[in-house]
Design a protein around this motif. Structure first.
Motif, PDB file in Angstrom:
ATOM      1  N   ALA A  93       8.280   5.005   0.828  1.00 45.80           N
ATOM      2  CA  ALA A  93       9.100   5.807  -0.087  1.00 45.80           C
ATOM      3  C   ALA A  93       8.229   6.758  -0.901  1.00 45.80           C
ATOM      4  O   ALA A  93       8.592   7.924  -1.115  1.00 45.80           O
ATOM      5  CB  ALA A  93       9.900   4.896  -1.011  1.00 45.80           C
ATOM      6  N   GLY A  94       7.075   6.287  -1.351  1.00 47.05           N
ATOM      7  CA  GLY A  94       6.156   7.142  -2.084  1.00 47.05           C
ATOM      8  C   GLY A  94       5.624   8.275  -1.228  1.00 47.05           C
ATOM      9  O   GLY A  94       5.500   9.420  -1.685  1.00 47.05           O
ATOM     10  N   LEU A  95       5.327   7.982   0.029  1.00 44.21           N
ATOM     11  CA  LEU A  95       4.864   9.021   0.948  1.00 44.21           C
ATOM     12  C   LEU A  95       5.959  10.047   1.197  1.00 44.21           C
ATOM     13  O   LEU A  95       5.695  11.255   1.242  1.00 44.21           O
ATOM     14  CB  LEU A  95       4.405   8.392   2.261  1.00 44.21           C
ATOM     15  N   ALA A  96       7.186   9.583   1.325  1.00 38.03           N
ATOM     16  CA  ALA A  96       8.303  10.510   1.512  1.00 38.03           C
ATOM     17  C   ALA A  96       8.490  11.399   0.280  1.00 38.03           C
ATOM     18  O   ALA A  96       8.744  12.604   0.407  1.00 38.03           O
ATOM     19  CB  ALA A  96       9.584   9.729   1.801  1.00 38.03           C
ATOM     20  N   VAL A 143       1.101  13.901  -6.469  1.00 30.84           N
ATOM     21  CA  VAL A 143       0.586  12.547  -6.672  1.00 30.84           C
ATOM     22  C   VAL A 143       1.456  11.781  -7.661  1.00 30.84           C
ATOM     23  O   VAL A 143       1.784  10.609  -7.445  1.00 30.84           O
ATOM     24  CB  VAL A 143      -0.885  12.598  -7.145  1.00 30.84           C
ATOM     25  N   ALA A 144       1.856  12.438  -8.739  1.00 33.50           N
ATOM     26  CA  ALA A 144       2.703  11.786  -9.743  1.00 33.50           C
ATOM     27  C   ALA A 144       4.049  11.371  -9.140  1.00 33.50           C
ATOM     28  O   ALA A 144       4.542  10.269  -9.416  1.00 33.50           O
ATOM     29  CB  ALA A 144       2.908  12.708 -10.942  1.00 33.50           C
ATOM     30  N   ALA A 145       4.628  12.227  -8.324  1.00 28.87           N
ATOM     31  CA  ALA A 145       5.911  11.893  -7.691  1.00 28.87           C
ATOM     32  C   ALA A 145       5.756  10.664  -6.787  1.00 28.87           C
ATOM     33  O   ALA A 145       6.602   9.757  -6.804  1.00 28.87           O
ATOM     34  CB  ALA A 145       6.427  13.078  -6.887  1.00 28.87           C
ATOM     35  N   ALA A 146       4.680  10.624  -6.018  1.00 32.70           N
ATOM     36  CA  ALA A 146       4.455   9.477  -5.132  1.00 32.70           C
ATOM     37  C   ALA A 146       4.261   8.197  -5.926  1.00 32.70           C
ATOM     38  O   ALA A 146       4.824   7.151  -5.583  1.00 32.70           O
ATOM     39  CB  ALA A 146       3.235   9.746  -4.247  1.00 32.70           C
ATOM     40  N   VAL A 147       3.511   8.272  -7.011  1.00 34.83           N
ATOM     41  CA  VAL A 147       3.261   7.081  -7.830  1.00 34.83           C
ATOM     42  C   VAL A 147       4.545   6.598  -8.478  1.00 34.83           C
ATOM     43  O   VAL A 147       4.853   5.395  -8.474  1.00 34.83           O
ATOM     44  CB  VAL A 147       2.183   7.389  -8.893  1.00 34.83           C
ATOM     45  N   ILE A 148       5.303   7.507  -9.051  1.00 33.98           N
ATOM     46  CA  ILE A 148       6.533   7.129  -9.750  1.00 33.98           C
ATOM     47  C   ILE A 148       7.557   6.520  -8.792  1.00 33.98           C
ATOM     48  O   ILE A 148       8.162   5.488  -9.088  1.00 33.98           O
ATOM     49  CB  ILE A 148       7.117   8.343 -10.512  1.00 33.98           C
ATOM     50  N   VAL A 149       7.722   7.144  -7.640  1.00 35.32           N
ATOM     51  CA  VAL A 149       8.700   6.613  -6.667  1.00 35.32           C
ATOM     52  C   VAL A 149       8.242   5.259  -6.135  1.00 35.32           C
ATOM     53  O   VAL A 149       9.044   4.322  -6.042  1.00 35.32           O
ATOM     54  CB  VAL A 149       8.930   7.632  -5.530  1.00 35.32           C
ATOM     55  N   THR A 150       6.970   5.129  -5.817  1.00 35.12           N
ATOM     56  CA  THR A 150       6.458   3.849  -5.330  1.00 35.12           C
ATOM     57  C   THR A 150       6.640   2.753  -6.363  1.00 35.12           C
ATOM     58  O   THR A 150       7.110   1.649  -6.052  1.00 35.12           O
ATOM     59  CB  THR A 150       4.972   3.967  -4.945  1.00 35.12           C
ATOM     60  N   ALA A 151       6.290   3.051  -7.604  1.00 38.16           N
ATOM     61  CA  ALA A 151       6.456   2.055  -8.675  1.00 38.16           C
ATOM     62  C   ALA A 151       7.925   1.719  -8.897  1.00 38.16           C
ATOM     63  O   ALA A 151       8.280   0.552  -9.110  1.00 38.16           O
ATOM     64  CB  ALA A 151       5.835   2.580  -9.959  1.00 38.16           C
TER      65      ALA A 151
END
Length: 102
Positions: A68-71, A87-95
């Motif tokens: 999901a973070g990669l997407a 990077v922030a979008a990937a971190v936030i979605v993954t978390a």
């Protein structure tokens, strides 16, 4: 003792690879195919590493919060967002996905 054999073998191998790189004639390095491969190889290796780290857990194929973070990062890149925002979008979605799924 086996660890020291591995360390010495690795050091010799690294030195040999560096030496081979220095001994390659300049004409070979100026060939267009070699230059094209040198430009594309790091991208391919990074893509393979990203896929392996995202979709693998040991010997199993997984689809979890990392995907999901990669997407999210891919969507941000398609929208031409700055790198820090990607990077922030990937971190936030993954978390967020990890928080929701436990």
């Amino acid at each position: 003792m086996n660890v020291w054999i591995a360390i010495v073998a690795t050091a010799v191998g690294c030195y040999a690879v560096k030496l081979i790189g220095l001994l390659v004639p300049a004409g070979v390095l100026e060939h267009p195919l070699v230059q094209r491969l040198a430009a594309l190889l790091p991208v391919a290796l990074l893509a393979a590493l990203t896929a392996q780290q995202t979709f693998a857990a040991g010997h199993d194929l997984v689809l979890d919060a990392r995907a999901a973070g990669l997407a999210a990062a891919a969507v941000a890149l398609l929208l031409r967002a700055p790198f820090l925002l990607v990077v922030a979008a990937a971190v936030i979605v993954t978390a967020g996905v990890r928080a929701m799924t436990g």
